[in-house]
Scaffold this active site. Structure first.
Site, PDB file in Angstrom:
ATOM      1  N   ASP A  37       0.864  -1.190   0.000  1.00 12.62           N
ATOM      2  CA  ASP A  37       0.000   0.000   0.000  1.00 12.62           C
ATOM      3  C   ASP A  37       0.892   1.228   0.000  1.00 12.62           C
ATOM      4  O   ASP A  37       2.123   1.107  -0.105  1.00 12.62           O
ATOM      5  CB  ASP A  37      -1.002  -0.024   1.174  1.00 12.62           C
ATOM      6  CG  ASP A  37      -2.301   0.726   0.833  1.00 12.62           C
ATOM      7  OD1 ASP A  37      -2.227   1.881   0.375  1.00 12.62           O
ATOM      8  OD2 ASP A  37      -3.393   0.153   1.014  1.00 12.62           O
ATOM      9  N   HIS A 141     -13.965 -11.280  -8.674  1.00 14.84           N
ATOM     10  CA  HIS A 141     -14.724 -10.380  -7.814  1.00 14.84           C
ATOM     11  C   HIS A 141     -15.004 -11.132  -6.510  1.00 14.84           C
ATOM     12  O   HIS A 141     -15.992 -11.854  -6.393  1.00 14.84           O
ATOM     13  CB  HIS A 141     -16.018 -10.003  -8.562  1.00 14.84           C
ATOM     14  CG  HIS A 141     -16.827  -8.972  -7.892  1.00 14.84           C
ATOM     15  ND1 HIS A 141     -18.148  -8.767  -8.167  1.00 14.84           N
ATOM     16  CD2 HIS A 141     -16.511  -8.059  -6.943  1.00 14.84           C
ATOM     17  CE1 HIS A 141     -18.611  -7.787  -7.419  1.00 14.84           C
ATOM     18  NE2 HIS A 141     -17.637  -7.351  -6.666  1.00 14.84           N
TER      19      HIS A 141
END
Ligand SMILES: NC(=O)c1ccc[n+]([C@@H]2O[C@H](COP(=O)([O-])OP(=O)(O)OC[C@H]3O[C@@H](n4cnc5c(N)ncnc54)[C@H](O)[C@@H]3O)[C@@H](O)[C@H]2O)c1
Length: 288
Positions: A37, A141
């Site tokens: 991140d 997904h």
């Protein structure tokens, strides 16, 4: 790639709601994860969230008892995805951001590395254009919470190869997930159906037709939805929902997908749902 967890090394880019969900799922199934991140603060927060989700999954009996949880590493650099056998992109639902991450990562990893996007709505072929090898990208997904819901929507883009489909099947089996494969389209199946429903539910509240609890209560009590659309929206994150609705509206022109004013007002007020403590519902009372 096989279905043996020791054959897998996962890199997850984006340590928000879904990145932490996917990391907890993988670690709990014995697959090591490097999580990338953009700030130390976000990574520290993500580590805490993953530990919490792992405990929750264990308590709920959602992890295989015969596997030792694998290691989690965190990093600020996509260069640390180099050794992964699979990279899952789970960054913010902004097409340019995703394209940049996918382009960068696909040039770092070895050819043959499985590349997955967890996008909610952006067509896979649009993202594949940013990849060094378009045929290695597939959409998965994962649902939220990923460690509780075993079904996933798999999106095969027009350029996704058979080898990529075989690799994703092996990964999903290793993680105890079942995939149903759909063709590429904005929002795929789940979010072409779910997101306009949530937007319509928010508009009913906005127009004073019924309050939040009544809209959810009717869909739960009369239609058998496990969680009403507005409670679901709070779980997803209203910021992500608005981004996803914008993706759908821009690509389909369907006005049912244009985020309603009530949703936009909540996001402007920083009320993103569970992740900020307030959205359609107030979760701060539950925490105290
Ligand atoms: N929230 C859900 O229920 C849900 C469900 C399925 C799929 N998705 C999809 O998953 C993806 C992530 O959604 P989310 O809800 O976790 O969002 P989020 O806002 O909670 O997290 C996104 C994370 O991506 C990070 N990020 C942004 N740009 C980055 C970059 N260049 N490199 C590394 N990290 C970066 C952000 O710092 C943030 O931590 C989106 O595509 C979303 O549509 C969300």
């Amino acid at each position: 790639m096989s279905t043996d967890p020791s054959d897998h090394r996962l890199a997850v880019v984006g340590g928000g709601v879904m990145g932490t969900n996917i990391a907890a799922l993988a670690i709990g199934h014995g697959v090591p994860v490097v999580l990338v991140d953009v700030s130390e603060e976000l990574l520290a927060q993500a580590e805490e969230t993953i530990a919490f989700k792992l405990r929750h999954a264990q308590l709920m009996g959602r992890l295989p008892a015969d596997r030792t949880p694998a290691k989690l590493l965190t990093s600020l650099s996509t260069a640390d995805t180099a050794d992964a056998t699979t990279v899952i992109e789970a960054v913010t639902e902004i097409a340019d951001t995703k394209a940049e991450v996918i382009g960068e990562v696909s040039r770092i990893v070895r050819p043959g590395t499985l590349l997955i996007s967890n996008t909610s709505c952006i067509p896979i072929d649009e993202l594949a254009s940013a990849a060094a090898r378009a045929e290695e990208l597939v959409g998965v997904h994962f649902m939220n919470p990923a460690y509780m819901i075993t079904m996933v929507e798999v999106i095969r883009g027009p350029r996704t190869s058979d080898a990529t489909m075989t690799a994703v099947n092996h990964l999903l089996e290793t993680l105890g997930r079942t995939g149903l494969v759909v063709n590429d389209a904005p929002g795929f199946v789940i979010n072409q159906l779910l997101h306009p429903l949530i937007n319509s539910a928010a508009r009913l509240v906005q127009d004073g037709v019924a309050p939040v609890e009544v809209v959810d209560g009717l869909l739960e009590g009369c239609l058998g939805h496990a969680t009403g659309p507005l409670r679901t929206a709070d779980l997803i994150g209203l910021d992500n929902l608005v981004d996803s609705l914008n993706v759908l509206y821009e690509r389909t022109g369907d006005t049912a997908c244009r985020p309603c004013d009530h949703l936009l007002d909540l996001v402007d007020a920083g009320k993103f749902g569970r992740k900020t403590g307030e959205g359609f519902y107030d979760y701060r009372k539950l925490a105290s």
